[in-house]
Design an enzyme around this catalytic site. Structure first.
Site, PDB file in Angstrom:
ATOM      1  N   THR A   1       0.888  -1.144   0.000  1.00 31.59           N
ATOM      2  CA  THR A   1       0.000   0.000   0.000  1.00 31.59           C
ATOM      3  C   THR A   1       0.931   1.199   0.000  1.00 31.59           C
ATOM      4  O   THR A   1       2.103   1.052   0.326  1.00 31.59           O
ATOM      5  CB  THR A   1      -0.872  -0.002   1.281  1.00 31.59           C
ATOM      6  OG1 THR A   1      -1.663  -1.195   1.312  1.00 31.59           O
ATOM      7  CG2 THR A   1      -1.808   1.176   1.355  1.00 31.59           C
TER       8      THR A   1
ATOM      9  N   ARG B   1     -13.764  -7.809  -2.150  1.00 28.47           N
ATOM     10  CA  ARG B   1     -13.095  -7.681  -0.860  1.00 28.47           C
ATOM     11  C   ARG B   1     -12.737  -6.220  -0.598  1.00 28.47           C
ATOM     12  O   ARG B   1     -12.263  -5.516  -1.472  1.00 28.47           O
ATOM     13  CB  ARG B   1     -11.841  -8.545  -0.856  1.00 28.47           C
ATOM     14  CG  ARG B   1     -11.017  -8.472   0.426  1.00 28.47           C
ATOM     15  CD  ARG B   1      -9.704  -7.767   0.195  1.00 28.47           C
ATOM     16  NE  ARG B   1      -8.852  -7.765   1.370  1.00 28.47           N
ATOM     17  CZ  ARG B   1      -7.749  -7.025   1.470  1.00 28.47           C
ATOM     18  NH1 ARG B   1      -7.368  -6.249   0.477  1.00 28.47           N
ATOM     19  NH2 ARG B   1      -7.026  -7.064   2.575  1.00 28.47           N
TER      20      ARG B   1
ATOM     21  N   SER C   1     -10.492  -3.538   1.559  1.00 26.80           N
ATOM     22  CA  SER C   1      -9.294  -3.415   2.381  1.00 26.80           C
ATOM     23  C   SER C   1      -9.496  -2.344   3.440  1.00 26.80           C
ATOM     24  O   SER C   1     -10.536  -1.692   3.505  1.00 26.80           O
ATOM     25  CB  SER C   1      -8.098  -3.046   1.498  1.00 26.80           C
ATOM     26  OG  SER C   1      -8.192  -1.690   1.110  1.00 26.80           O
ATOM     27  N   ASP C   2      -8.480  -2.131   4.240  1.00 27.27           N
ATOM     28  CA  ASP C   2      -8.541  -1.078   5.259  1.00 27.27           C
ATOM     29  C   ASP C   2      -8.295   0.311   4.694  1.00 27.27           C
ATOM     30  O   ASP C   2      -8.621   1.311   5.326  1.00 27.27           O
ATOM     31  CB  ASP C   2      -7.476  -1.344   6.334  1.00 27.27           C
ATOM     32  CG  ASP C   2      -6.068  -1.204   5.762  1.00 27.27           C
ATOM     33  OD1 ASP C   2      -5.360  -0.244   6.123  1.00 27.27           O
ATOM     34  OD2 ASP C   2      -5.675  -2.041   4.935  1.00 27.27           O
TER      35      ASP C   2
ATOM     36  N   THR D   1      -0.442   0.208   6.458  1.00 24.36           N
ATOM     37  CA  THR D   1      -0.245  -0.791   5.419  1.00 24.36           C
ATOM     38  C   THR D   1      -0.111  -2.138   6.092  1.00 24.36           C
ATOM     39  O   THR D   1       0.153  -2.219   7.294  1.00 24.36           O
ATOM     40  CB  THR D   1       1.001  -0.475   4.572  1.00 24.36           C
ATOM     41  OG1 THR D   1       1.123  -1.443   3.521  1.00 24.36           O
ATOM     42  CG2 THR D   1       2.271  -0.515   5.405  1.00 24.36           C
ATOM     43  N   GLY D   2      -0.287  -3.211   5.315  1.00 20.53           N
ATOM     44  CA  GLY D   2      -0.193  -4.543   5.881  1.00 20.53           C
ATOM     45  C   GLY D   2      -1.362  -5.391   5.440  1.00 20.53           C
ATOM     46  O   GLY D   2      -1.866  -5.253   4.322  1.00 20.53           O
ATOM     47  N   VAL D   3      -1.839  -6.266   6.306  1.00 20.54           N
ATOM     48  CA  VAL D   3      -3.009  -7.088   6.014  1.00 20.54           C
ATOM     49  C   VAL D   3      -4.249  -6.313   6.441  1.00 20.54           C
ATOM     50  O   VAL D   3      -4.456  -6.042   7.624  1.00 20.54           O
ATOM     51  CB  VAL D   3      -2.933  -8.442   6.754  1.00 20.54           C
ATOM     52  CG1 VAL D   3      -4.216  -9.237   6.548  1.00 20.54           C
ATOM     53  CG2 VAL D   3      -1.728  -9.242   6.252  1.00 20.54           C
TER      54      VAL D   3
END
Length: 280
Positions: free
Chosen positions: A155, A183, A185-186, A204-206
């Site tokens: 990200t 889906r 994302s955040d 950023t990340g999962v």
């Protein structure tokens, strides 16, 4: 004035020195351009400008060069938050656009400020954003080979503190790659991108882990309540440990504290605080 940016996570930095150097150089150059922009623009304007530069760089998973989803399509998400006005805007899973962060900027002035899918795409077209295919040959090759998840965590983001003391945060992503279409994302939620008068954070990340921990908004809330940014960040990231949450953050507080952290290696970042610093 202060500025910090990130380019997500990547594992190749630990083994591929050429890629690592390319990302260091790119982030260093972009943070310099962003800081120069900040000298004559607001935090909101600078956050958008800087994230757009990151979106345009194929090294990062946002805008051009974004990951391809399981049905072979690219869908982009981005958000913007103005810490001064407390207005949040974003697009979720928008297709065939170049700079989703710029669409989020346009939406900041509307009553309906978060759009998804076809509605986001229609809004973009109605407001002069032309058709654009963000796919690159590298991403198509990665999709075809179904590479491991470890290199698909990416990200981009920016947090800016302007000369007026106002803060803005902007985040953009091309997703994690091979995900189920639809889906979310955040990155286009307050869990992944949040700012107020006290602080701003980009994550950023999962995405699922970041949403579960409400990471960005929790950090900012703790800073608002008087906690230093570093402590607020570490406490919030520690709360992800029970489920081995994967997240990284960049942030700036109104007092000028600038901070970056991650739960797993390797967050790539650059900042400008009197001089340029870049991840090593």
């Amino acid at each position: 004035m202060k500025l910090i940016i990130h380019g997500g996570f990547f594992s190749e930095s630990q083994t591929n020195q050429e890629v690592k150097k390319a990302k260091q150089d790119a982030l260093s150059e972009i943070v310099k351009l962003g800081y120069k922009h900040l000298e004559n623009h607001t935090a909101v304007e600078t956050a958008v400008y800087t994230v757009a530069l990151l979106e345009d760089n194929e090294l990062f998973n946002a805008g051009t060069g974004s990951q391809i989803q399981s049905d072979g399509k690219i869908r982009l998400s981005a958000s913007l938050m103005d810490g001064k006005t407390m207005r949040f805007s974003g697009v979720i899973n928008v297709e065939d656009v170049k700079n989703p962060i710029c669409i989020a900027e346009k939406l900041l002035h509307y009553d309906d400020r978060v759009l998804s899918g076809k509605g986001a795409k229609d809004f973009a077209r109605e407001n002069g954003f032309e058709h654009y295919n963000p796919e690159t040959p590298q991403r198509r090759n990665e999709y075809d080979k179904k590479l491991s998840d470890s290199i698909r965590l990416g990200t981009v983001g920016c947090v800016a503190l302007d000369v007026f003391g106002h803060i803005a945060a902007a985040t953009s992503t091309g997703g994690k790659g091979f995900e189920i279409p639809g889906r979310v994302s955040d990155s286009a939620t307050t869990a992944g991108n949040y700012a107020n008068a006290s602080a701003g954070v980009s994550c950023t990340g999962v995405g699922e882990d970041i949403v579960s921990g409400a990471v960005a908004s929790t950090i900012v809330a703790r800073v608002t309540d008087g906690m230093p940014l570093a402590l607020a960040t570490e406490r919030t990231l520690n709360e992800l440990k029970p489920f081995d949450g994967f997240a990284g953050i960049i942030g700036i507080s109104a007092t000028g504290e600038i901070y970056h952290a991650d739960t797993h290696p390797y967050l790539v970042w650059a900042l400008y605080d009197e001089a340029v610093e870049v991840f090593g």
